[in-house]
Design an enzyme around this catalytic site. Structure first.
Site, PDB file in Angstrom:
ATOM      1  CB  SER A 277       9.256 -26.343  54.575  1.00 26.81           C
ATOM      2  OG  SER A 277       7.927 -26.091  55.007  1.00 26.81           O
TER       3      SER A 277
ATOM      4  CE1 TYR B 258       7.829 -31.302  53.227  1.00 21.10           C
ATOM      5  CE2 TYR B 258       6.914 -29.676  54.750  1.00 21.10           C
ATOM      6  CZ  TYR B 258       7.449 -29.999  53.513  1.00 21.10           C
ATOM      7  OH  TYR B 258       7.630 -29.015  52.560  1.00 21.10           O
TER       8      TYR B 258
HETATM    9  N1  LIG Z   1       4.065 -26.196  48.133  1.00 21.10           N
HETATM   10  C1  LIG Z   1       4.315 -25.780  49.359  1.00 21.10           C
HETATM   11  O1  LIG Z   1       3.434 -25.269  50.062  1.00 21.10           O
HETATM   12  C2  LIG Z   1       5.703 -25.909  49.935  1.00 21.10           C
HETATM   13  C3  LIG Z   1       5.964 -25.288  51.164  1.00 21.10           C
HETATM   14  C4  LIG Z   1       7.219 -25.388  51.714  1.00 21.10           C
HETATM   15  C5  LIG Z   1       8.209 -26.102  51.067  1.00 21.10           C
HETATM   16  N2  LIG Z   1       7.935 -26.701  49.874  1.00 21.10           N
HETATM   17  C6  LIG Z   1       9.029 -27.444  49.239  1.00 21.10           C
HETATM   18  O2  LIG Z   1       9.200 -26.993  47.910  1.00 21.10           O
HETATM   19  C7  LIG Z   1       9.801 -28.022  47.139  1.00 21.10           C
HETATM   20  C8  LIG Z   1       9.040 -28.164  45.830  1.00 21.10           C
HETATM   21  O3  LIG Z   1       7.738 -28.632  46.099  1.00 21.10           O
HETATM   22  P1  LIG Z   1       6.454 -28.119  45.307  1.00 21.10           P
HETATM   23  O4  LIG Z   1       5.586 -27.449  46.281  1.00 21.10           O
HETATM   24  O5  LIG Z   1       6.852 -27.418  44.081  1.00 21.10           O
HETATM   25  O6  LIG Z   1       5.707 -29.494  44.987  1.00 21.10           O
HETATM   26  P2  LIG Z   1       5.837 -30.467  43.752  1.00 21.10           P
HETATM   27  O7  LIG Z   1       5.245 -31.745  44.188  1.00 21.10           O
HETATM   28  O8  LIG Z   1       5.320 -29.827  42.521  1.00 21.10           O
HETATM   29  O9  LIG Z   1       7.420 -30.591  43.574  1.00 21.10           O
HETATM   30  C9  LIG Z   1       8.205 -31.580  44.150  1.00 21.10           C
HETATM   31  C10 LIG Z   1       9.034 -32.178  43.031  1.00 21.10           C
HETATM   32  O10 LIG Z   1       9.909 -33.151  43.589  1.00 21.10           O
HETATM   33  C11 LIG Z   1       9.846 -34.286  42.777  1.00 21.10           C
HETATM   34  N3  LIG Z   1      10.178 -35.487  43.532  1.00 21.10           N
HETATM   35  C12 LIG Z   1       9.582 -35.956  44.652  1.00 21.10           C
HETATM   36  N4  LIG Z   1      10.112 -37.147  44.969  1.00 21.10           N
HETATM   37  C13 LIG Z   1      11.052 -37.418  44.028  1.00 21.10           C
HETATM   38  C14 LIG Z   1      11.919 -38.498  43.783  1.00 21.10           C
HETATM   39  N5  LIG Z   1      11.938 -39.567  44.578  1.00 21.10           N
HETATM   40  N6  LIG Z   1      12.753 -38.446  42.722  1.00 21.10           N
HETATM   41  C15 LIG Z   1      12.743 -37.379  41.879  1.00 21.10           C
HETATM   42  N7  LIG Z   1      11.934 -36.323  42.053  1.00 21.10           N
HETATM   43  C16 LIG Z   1      11.095 -36.354  43.112  1.00 21.10           C
HETATM   44  C17 LIG Z   1       8.411 -34.352  42.286  1.00 21.10           C
HETATM   45  O11 LIG Z   1       8.285 -35.197  41.158  1.00 21.10           O
HETATM   46  C18 LIG Z   1       8.154 -32.894  41.999  1.00 21.10           C
HETATM   47  O12 LIG Z   1       8.563 -32.548  40.696  1.00 21.10           O
HETATM   48  C19 LIG Z   1       9.775 -29.278  48.002  1.00 21.10           C
HETATM   49  O13 LIG Z   1      11.058 -29.479  48.576  1.00 21.10           O
HETATM   50  C20 LIG Z   1       8.762 -28.933  49.077  1.00 21.10           C
HETATM   51  O14 LIG Z   1       8.978 -29.638  50.281  1.00 21.10           O
HETATM   52  C21 LIG Z   1       6.708 -26.615  49.288  1.00 21.10           C
END
Ligand SMILES: NC(=O)c1ccc[n+]([C@@H]2O[C@H](COP(=O)([O-])OP(=O)(O)OC[C@H]3O[C@@H](n4cnc5c(N)ncnc54)[C@H](O)[C@@H]3O)[C@@H](O)[C@H]2O)c1
Length: 242
Positions: A136, A149
């Site tokens: 991130s 985080y």
């Molecule tokens: N959305 C943003 O702005 C953003 C920014 C920077 C980084 N990210 C990173 O991108 C990645 C994906 O996130 P996203 O934004 O698509 O959100 P999201 O919540 O849709 O995706 C996260 C996924 O991880 C799964 N997950 C979380 N805890 C879990 C567990 N204990 N066991 C199994 N699965 C689990 C959730 O069920 C979900 O499907 C993450 O690593 C997040 O930190 C997102």
């Protein structure tokens, strides 16, 4: 980019960036193994063909070990591992409980260590691999109110570099993709006004759609990224350039 005869694992693949990655890899011919907690969405993805859903709680080491063992029995060759599952958590060093701190490290960092521990040996046997760890922007700069985080995502970036240095010679290329603000369920709970204010922090003037992040994940997973190892790839609409 053609992923015929490639097998990919995507953790957290039932929503947001992970789901977009699964769909794009499937469209390009890969067999995709989706790890996640949403069985209903898993079934929908399986219906697309060449896709198998595995229920897995990545915070639970036993769950990861058992799913990886099932996967390797059915698919001894794994070409691509996208360590995408992650959670966010508001809080400062003062407000976070130790339980919360340990939980977010388990989900965001330890899961990557464990997934890699079980899958890298299969990649080494095959002399080929692409691992994309999702960091991130919060892992590259400080983040108000997101102390744990941002610490986990800094760890993901560094782990990716060390893994890259270790395995590049064996044809396993590890990179870390750092998204900026992206419209996914992770953003749920943030009010529309706050989202508008957040979007103003991005020179590009808006937040990303998950597909825009997934496209670069798919590139890193492809043979096109043949000279990339240990890179921290920012897909952040310019957030970290100012
Ligand atoms: N959305 C943003 O702005 C953003 C920014 C920077 C980084 N990210 C990173 O991108 C990645 C994906 O996130 P996203 O934004 O698509 O959100 P999201 O919540 O849709 O995706 C996260 C996924 O991880 C799964 N997950 C979380 N805890 C879990 C567990 N204990 N066991 C199994 N699965 C689990 C959730 O069920 C979900 O499907 C993450 O690593 C997040 O930190 C997102």
């Amino acid at each position: 980019m053609n992923f015929q005869n490639r097998t990919a694992i995507v953790t957290g693949g039932t929503s947001g960036i992970g789901e977009s990655t699964v769909r794009q890899l499937l469209e390009k011919g890969a067999t995709v193994l989706v790890l996640g907690r949403n069985a209903e969405k898993g079934k929908q993805l399986e219906a697309l063909g060449n896709c198998k859903f595995y229920s897995c709680d990545v915070a639970d080491p036993a769950s990861i070990e058992s799913v990886c063992s099932k996967i390797l029995e059915a698919h001894p060759t794994i070409d691509i591992l996208v360590n995408n599952a992650g959670m966010s958590l508001d809080g400062t060093v003062e407000s976070l409980t130790l339980e919360e701190w340990n939980r977010i490290f388990a989900v965001n960092v330890t899961s990557i260590y464990l997934m890699s521990k079980y899958i890298v040996p299969a990649m080494r046997k095959n002399g080929y691999g692409r691992i994309i760890n999702i960091g991130s922007t919060a892992g590259t700069v400080g983040a108000w109110g997101l102390h744990a985080y941002s610490a986990t995502k800094g760890a993901v970036i560094q782990l990716s570099k060390s893994m890259a240095a270790e395995y590049a010679k064996e044809g396993i290329l590890v990179n870390c993709l750092c998204p900026g603000g992206t419209m996914t369920p992770l953003m749920e709970g943030i009010g529309a006004n706050d989202l508008d204010d957040f979007a103003k922090l991005f020179p590009i003037g808006r937040l990303a759609q998950p597909d825009e992040i997934a496209r670069t994940i798919v590139f890193l997973a492809s043979e096109e990224a043949s000279f990339m190892a240990g890179s921290t790839v920012l897909v952040d609409g310019g957030f970290t350039c100012i």
